[in-house]
Design a protein around this motif. Structure first.
Motif, mmCIF file in Angstrom:
data_model
loop_
_atom_site.group_PDB
_atom_site.id
_atom_site.type_symbol
_atom_site.label_atom_id
_atom_site.label_comp_id
_atom_site.label_asym_id
_atom_site.label_seq_id
_atom_site.Cartn_x
_atom_site.Cartn_y
_atom_site.Cartn_z
ATOM 1 N N SER A 97 0.810 -1.217 0.000
ATOM 2 C CA SER A 97 0.000 0.000 0.000
ATOM 3 C C SER A 97 0.846 1.272 0.000
ATOM 4 C CB SER A 97 -0.913 0.022 1.222
ATOM 5 O OG SER A 97 -0.166 0.102 2.423
ATOM 6 N N MET A 98 2.185 1.136 0.136
ATOM 7 C CA MET A 98 3.058 2.309 0.178
ATOM 8 C C MET A 98 3.668 2.629 -1.175
ATOM 9 S SD MET A 98 5.153 1.698 3.734
ATOM 10 C CE MET A 98 4.336 1.141 5.230
ATOM 11 N N SER A 99 3.050 2.223 -2.241
ATOM 12 C CA SER A 99 3.630 2.404 -3.568
ATOM 13 C C SER A 99 3.823 3.862 -3.946
ATOM 14 C CB SER A 99 2.764 1.706 -4.629
ATOM 15 O OG SER A 99 1.442 2.236 -4.593
ATOM 16 N N ASP A 100 3.093 4.781 -3.312
ATOM 17 C CA ASP A 100 3.236 6.200 -3.640
ATOM 18 C C ASP A 100 4.270 6.889 -2.760
ATOM 19 O OD1 ASP A 100 1.932 6.166 -1.231
ATOM 20 O OD2 ASP A 100 0.376 7.611 -1.807
ATOM 21 N N GLY A 101 5.001 6.127 -1.926
ATOM 22 C CA GLY A 101 6.035 6.706 -1.086
ATOM 23 C C GLY A 101 5.543 7.290 0.212
ATOM 24 N N SER A 102 4.237 7.221 0.486
ATOM 25 C CA SER A 102 3.691 7.731 1.743
ATOM 26 C C SER A 102 3.484 6.586 2.720
ATOM 27 C CB SER A 102 2.366 8.463 1.499
ATOM 28 O OG SER A 102 1.374 7.541 1.067
ATOM 29 N N ILE A 103 3.114 6.928 3.953
ATOM 30 C CA ILE A 103 2.928 5.930 4.986
ATOM 31 C C ILE A 103 1.783 6.376 5.884
ATOM 32 C CG2 ILE A 103 4.574 7.000 6.583
ATOM 33 C CD1 ILE A 103 5.477 4.213 7.416
ATOM 34 N N PRO A 104 0.926 5.463 6.365
ATOM 35 C CA PRO A 104 -0.137 5.870 7.291
ATOM 36 C C PRO A 104 0.445 6.531 8.539
ATOM 37 C CG PRO A 104 -0.551 3.674 6.445
ATOM 38 C CD PRO A 104 0.821 4.046 5.996
ATOM 39 N N LEU A 105 -0.310 7.434 9.113
ATOM 40 C CA LEU A 105 0.164 8.217 10.251
ATOM 41 C C LEU A 105 0.600 7.327 11.404
ATOM 42 C CD1 LEU A 105 0.594 10.942 11.619
ATOM 43 C CD2 LEU A 105 -1.814 10.924 12.292
ATOM 44 N N GLU A 106 -0.216 6.326 11.751
ATOM 45 C CA GLU A 106 0.129 5.467 12.885
ATOM 46 C C GLU A 106 1.438 4.730 12.648
ATOM 47 O OE1 GLU A 106 -1.568 1.569 15.335
ATOM 48 O OE2 GLU A 106 -2.633 2.318 13.586
ATOM 49 N N ALA A 107 1.589 4.180 11.437
ATOM 50 C CA ALA A 107 2.813 3.444 11.126
ATOM 51 C C ALA A 107 4.019 4.381 11.120
ATOM 52 C CB ALA A 107 2.675 2.744 9.778
ATOM 53 N N GLY A 108 3.841 5.585 10.589
ATOM 54 C CA GLY A 108 4.935 6.551 10.579
ATOM 55 C C GLY A 108 5.364 6.943 11.981
ATOM 56 N N TYR A 109 4.369 7.121 12.847
ATOM 57 C CA TYR A 109 4.662 7.462 14.240
ATOM 58 C C TYR A 109 5.468 6.343 14.893
ATOM 59 C CZ TYR A 109 3.898 7.959 19.259
ATOM 60 O OH TYR A 109 4.076 8.040 20.612
ATOM 61 N N GLU A 110 5.040 5.089 14.715
ATOM 62 C CA GLU A 110 5.746 3.970 15.327
ATOM 63 C C GLU A 110 7.153 3.825 14.764
ATOM 64 O OE1 GLU A 110 5.051 2.419 17.858
ATOM 65 O OE2 GLU A 110 2.892 2.701 18.166
ATOM 66 N N LEU A 111 7.331 4.138 13.477
ATOM 67 C CA LEU A 111 8.652 4.032 12.873
ATOM 68 C C LEU A 111 9.612 5.032 13.503
ATOM 69 C CD1 LEU A 111 10.421 2.682 10.721
ATOM 70 C CD2 LEU A 111 9.644 4.426 9.103
ATOM 71 N N PHE A 112 9.170 6.271 13.681
ATOM 72 C CA PHE A 112 10.033 7.282 14.283
ATOM 73 C C PHE A 112 10.317 6.961 15.749
ATOM 74 C CE2 PHE A 112 9.003 9.706 10.524
ATOM 75 C CZ PHE A 112 10.129 10.504 10.332
ATOM 76 N N VAL A 113 9.290 6.535 16.473
ATOM 77 C CA VAL A 113 9.490 6.185 17.881
ATOM 78 C C VAL A 113 10.427 4.987 18.003
ATOM 79 C CG1 VAL A 113 8.365 5.344 19.975
ATOM 80 C CG2 VAL A 113 7.317 7.179 18.658
ATOM 81 N N SER A 114 10.280 4.018 17.102
ATOM 82 C CA SER A 114 11.130 2.838 17.166
ATOM 83 C C SER A 114 12.578 3.166 16.811
ATOM 84 C CB SER A 114 10.597 1.741 16.236
ATOM 85 O OG SER A 114 9.434 1.151 16.789
ATOM 86 N N ALA A 115 12.793 4.172 15.975
ATOM 87 C CA ALA A 115 14.163 4.606 15.697
ATOM 88 C C ALA A 115 14.840 5.006 16.999
ATOM 89 C CB ALA A 115 14.155 5.763 14.709
#
Length: 381
Positions: A97-115
Motif C-alpha cells: 500500500s506504500m507504492s506512492d512513497g507515503s505511509i499511514p500516520l500510525e505506522a509513521g509514528y511507530e517508525l520514528f518512535v522505534s528509531a
C-alpha cells in the motif's frame, strides 16, 4: 541542483574525494585542484574558505561536476559528502500500500518512535549486556538526543539515523597512556551502531530459522546485545497493520572501516516478529547475569615469569571521567593485552565491574580483546 547552503566544509570534501580515488594536483590557501587518475581531463576545484562570499557557489559547481563524472544525482553526491564522517542507518518500512512513497500516520509514528527505541536499547547494550533493562543507563538515554535524523526518502518509507564515526587510526597510538573524552564520545556513537547491527543480525538469525530458538540460544544472544527492549522496538513497527516488513540497512562511514562481522542489512516480516515476540517474552521473564563493557587503551602491564596471571590496567571512561580499571588476565589473554598496548589497538573488556567511589576500579573479566566495532583502518580521516 542543491540550492541550499552546503552543510559541510573542505575537510569533508577532501575526504570524500580521497576515498573515491581523486588526488590533489595543485592548490593554495584559497582552493585546490583535484584530478581523477585515468580521466586526465577531469579536474575539479575545491574551495577552502567556508567564510568566502563565493564558497556556496563554488561548492554547487563542484557538486555538479562530481555528479556528472560519477553519473549520480547532485543530491546524492551532496548527501554522501555531508555524511562522509557519519554512519547512516536506514529504517525502511515496506508494504504494497506504500507504492506512492507515503505511509499511514500510525505506522509513521511507530517508525520514528522505534528509531529512538532501537538506538537507546543498543546504547544500553553497549554499556552493559542485560536481557531486560527496565531502567536504561542515563548515558543510553542521551543517545537519542545526540544522533540526528536525516530527511525521509522514497523507497517505501525510509528514515535515516545519522551518527558520528571516526577511524581509530586517527586517535590511538602505540603505548598511549591517556584518552580524549571528546574523541571517546564520538567513538561511542560508532560502538552503539555496531552493537545495533550485530544484535539485529543475531535476532534475524533466530527469527528466520526453521525452529523456535532454544533458551540457550536466546541467552547467548544477550551477549551480542539483544534485549527485551530491542525486540519490542521492532515489534511495535511490524505489528502495525500497514507495515509488511521492516528492514534496517547500515551504511558505514567511508573513512572508518566497517566493523568486522556486522551485517549490512537485516529484515523482519510478520512471521519473523512472531519469533521475536517469543525471544522478548523469555528475556522479560528470566534473570540474566549483568555484564559491564568498558572501552579504552591498555596503559599498564605487569607480569613476572613465575606469575600465573598478568596485571593489566585499561584507561577508560567511567561516568564520563577518565579512570584506570585493573584486571588479572591469564597468560594467553595477557599476551593479547601486550599486543594491543604495543600496537595502539583499542580494546573492549567485558565482565563484572567494581568501582567504589575514591577507590581503585577492578573488573572480573569474562572477555578481553581488540574492540570489534573499531577495526584499524587506513582510510583517510
Amino acid at each position: 541542483m542543491v540550492d541550499t547552503e552546503p552543510d559541510f566544509g573542505p575537510n569533508e570534501i577532501r575526504s570524500y574525494l580521497q576515498v573515491n580515488g581523486w588526488t590533489p594536483v595543485d592548490g593554495g590557501p584559497l582552493a585546490e585542484l583535484w584530478s581523477l587518475p585515468g580521466l586526465s581531463d577531469e579536474v575539479v576545484l575545491v574551495p577552502l574558505k567556508p567564510g568566502a562570499p563565493d564558497f556556496a557557489k563554488r561548492v554547487h559547481i563542484l557538486l555538479n561536476d562530481l555528479a556528472r563524472v560519477e553519473t549520480q544525482g547532485v543530491r546524492t553526491v551532496h548527501d554522501a559528502i555531508a555524511t562522509v564522517y557519519n554512519d547512516v542507518t536506514d529504517l525502511r518500512a515496506a508494504h504494497p500500500s506504500m507504492s506512492d512513497g507515503s505511509i499511514p500516520l500510525e505506522a509513521g509514528y511507530e517508525l520514528f518512535v522505534s528509531a529512538k527505541r532501537l538506538r537507546v536499547a543498543s546504547a544500553a547494550a553497549t554499556i552493559r549486556r542485560q536481557g531486560h533493562f527496565r531502567n536504561f543507563p542515563p548515558r543510553a538515554r542521551e543517545q537519542a538526543r545526540e544522533v540526528r535524523l536525516g530527511q525521509t526518502r522514497r523507497g517505501s518509507y525510509i528514515v535515516p539515523i545519522i551518527s558520528q564515526a571516526r577511524s581509530p587510526i586517527e586517535v590511538y597510538s602505540p603505548g598511549q597512556s591517556n584518552i580524549d573524552a571528546d574523541i571517546e564520545e564520538i567513538l561511542f556513537d560508532r560502538r552503539v551502531t555496531a552493537t545495533m547491527s550485530r544484535a539485529l543480525g543475531v535476532l534475524e538469525e533466530l527469527a528466520t530459522g526453521d525452529r523456535e530458538p532454544t533458551p540457550s540460544e536466546i541467552n547467548d544472544s544477550v551477549g551480542e546485545g539483544v534485549s527485551y527492549e530491542l525486540c519490542q522496538a521492532l515489534a511495535k513497527v511490524v505489528n502495525t497493520d500497514s507495515v509488511g516488513t521492516l528492514d534496517v540497512s547500515f551504511n558505514w562511514s567511508r573513512v572508518a572501516a566497517a566493523p568486522s562481522g556486522a551485517p549490512q542489512r537485516v529484515e523482519f516480516n510478520h512471521e519473523a516478529i512472531e519469533t521475536v515476540d517469543i525471544v522478548a517474552r523469555q528475556l522479560k521473564t528470566r534473570t540474566y547475569a549483568r555484564q559491564h563493557l568498558i572501552y579504552g587503551v591498555v596503559t599498564d602491564l605487569s607480569r613476572q615469569p613465575d606469575d600465573d596471571d598478568g596485571r593489566v590496567g585499561v584507561r577508560t571512561l567511567l561516568q564520563r571521567r577518565s579512570r584506570i580499571v585493573w584486571m588479572h588476565l591469564p597468560p594467553p589473554v595477557y599476551r593479547v593485552a601486550v599486543r594491543c598496548h604495543d600496537e595502539g589497538i583499542p580494546v573492549r573488556v567485558q565482565g563484572v565491574l567494581t568501582s567504589p567511589p575514591g577507590g581503585h576500579a577492578f573488573m572480573d573479566v569474562s572477555d578481553f580483546g581488540p574492540d570489534p566495532s573499531l577495526p584499524l583502518s587506513e582510510a583517510p580521516g
